[in-house]
Design an enzyme around this catalytic site. Sequence first.
Site, PDB file in Angstrom:
ATOM      1  CE  LYS A  96     -31.089  13.574 -10.685  1.00  0.00           C
ATOM      2  NZ  LYS A  96     -32.350  12.900 -11.062  1.00  0.00           N
ATOM      3  CD  GLU A 118     -31.741  10.384 -18.381  1.00  0.00           C
ATOM      4  OE1 GLU A 118     -31.240   9.342 -18.826  1.00  0.00           O
ATOM      5  OE2 GLU A 118     -32.108  10.520 -17.190  1.00  0.00           O
ATOM      6  CB  SER A 385     -32.385  16.607  -3.611  1.00  0.00           C
ATOM      7  OG  SER A 385     -32.776  17.798  -4.267  1.00  0.00           O
TER       8      SER A 385
END
Lengths: 403, 268
Positions: A96, A118, A385
């Site tokens: 991210k 969010e 990830s």
Amino acid sequence: MQTPENSYCLPDARGHFGKYGGIFVAETLIPALEELRLAYEAAKADAAFRAEFEYDLKYYVGRPSPIYHAKRWSGLLGGAQIYLKREDLNHTGAHKVNNCIGQALLARRMGKKRVIAETGAGMHGVATATVAARYGMECVVYMGAEDIRRQAANVYRMKLLGATVVPVESGSKTLKDALNEAMRDWVTNVADTFYIIGTVAGPHPYPMMVRDFQSVIGAECKIQMPELVGRQPDAVIACVGGGSNAMGIFYDYIPLAGVRLIGVEAAGLGIDSGKHAASITAGTPGVLHGNRTYLLQDKNGQIIETHSVSAGLDYPGVGPEHAWLHDSGRAEYVTVDDEEALQAFRDLCHVEGIIPALESSHAIAYAAKLAPTLAKDQVLLVNLSGRGDKDMHTVAERSGIQF
Amino acid sequence: MSRIPATFWRLAAASRKALIPFITAGDPEPGLTVGLMHALVAGGADIIELGVPFSDPMADGPTIQRASERALAYGVSLHIVLGMVREFRKQDDVTPVVLMGYANPIEAYGAEAFVADAVAAGVDGVLVVDYPPEECAGFAAQMKGAGLDPIFLLAPTSTAARFAEVAQMGSGYIYYVSLKGVTGAANLDLDAVAQRIPAIREKVGMPVGVGFGIRDGAAAARIAAVADAVVIGSRIIEEIENSPRDQAAVRVTAFLRGIRNAMDGGNP
């Protein structure tokens, strides 16, 4: 970032990937999205911006992330060789942060002093809070009340980093409702606020911009794989909720027709149970959160509440580019349920000494299913990830353990 | 042609401005909606905006979201909403009804079937919050072809070029969002709105209604002085929320009458 030899050139000027994508928002946000698009295009063309982005990816995030050959596990499975792209080793523990740095730099360039986000599992919230601290910006994170309960450690991390975490009590109290609430904040404070969307969804230019910032993952793989095995992988596998880690690793491989692209959706308690988050596998096209894509909806067009053991996949839509890759046949989309993901989580812990995020465990579980069906010289590249520290609570709870 | 232009001509001839209340279809329960629509007309409504409930009303504040959730708990679908309009038309063939909602329920229904069924039910206009002009040229043309008015939003952030675009694709009236925010917000700046409206009216060549954040007679009167229509939504939903269900219609009529009087120059 898109390279000159890359012949694939979607979306079009208005953000469409075939019939998907677009700009489906109320009028108030239209000028803000136009301003964002122009600012992003200018930044993308500016060597100084790209250098700044790459500098922070290298020295702050720790890129390039390595690719690791899971030899012991591949041996036990008895088929194809599995390689893991270690996004879990990034600063903040997931992919991210790549996107957050890109968008925060863009926010700074646009003179916006406040960022909002969010978050579902909390990884995007943590990454946003991290870069907001790094660049000295005010940060507000919207998070579903149900997710706050599931991801208490990440909530505390965000607060430590100086962010305000706002619980969202409406609807299903998960990621989609947090997104609604963040959109409402943005429409109210549009002049001084930059909305850092965490996935390849939302109105144009977000799906394109987030993909571009995340495409560093696949771009690195394209260089690293030949160094490791002398060639590109036979298949690239990634989990898909909104789909940012998958788009990030897929993007540079789209023009390489010999490389299978496999997105793994969350089947939750099973597709037939109706309690899942597999938008492409079990959904139909519709409009939500600013774009047209596959959605989990009832026959009246109301969005259905989703379920997955991993909060980060618990979303009723999917990025529009995945919808297009599915329809065009360039990528395949499969599912893995909660139990299979948990088993893969435990296996990777025991066999390789790596604790994966529950989201990534879905991709790992599918690789474990696929590998034994393939020859030993076949190569699977899996996007690991994120790391699983945040999921200790969830996994322990399922084993009847309380901290 | 829809009932909307005739309504504005009639009002203009009487030097009055339109009062457009909004309620969510099916709130607080489906059986009350048609009665509430008649109660709105009794209180002085010139056009009714009927909200189609949606699970993810991104542009709405908490009040209208709650109304949507109450309606959805009863399973109120677009089919059911059209049935309510048909029922309303049995007693009122004059007051225009505009459906307001989000794109996805319409897409799930099928745009073509929706347009045909909406006309047959007696709907006059449709405002799809998340269909900006660039995403709905075909749908807007279909609506116009069938005699439905596509109503578009303009916002404080809209550019002058945008006015022309919306004017060309829309009909009936323009809904000017009076503030940067969601429905029912509290940060309405009346002076800014008053300053902006004349230029918009001139540019779009059709009536301009103003909504979002108008909560009382004084604000309504102030808006009515510069615009062609005043839209009130969240404040009416609150009135419904705070009334015993058997008194909701009476209370809504009384509340709207106060707004109407203020707009017509009486005491707010």
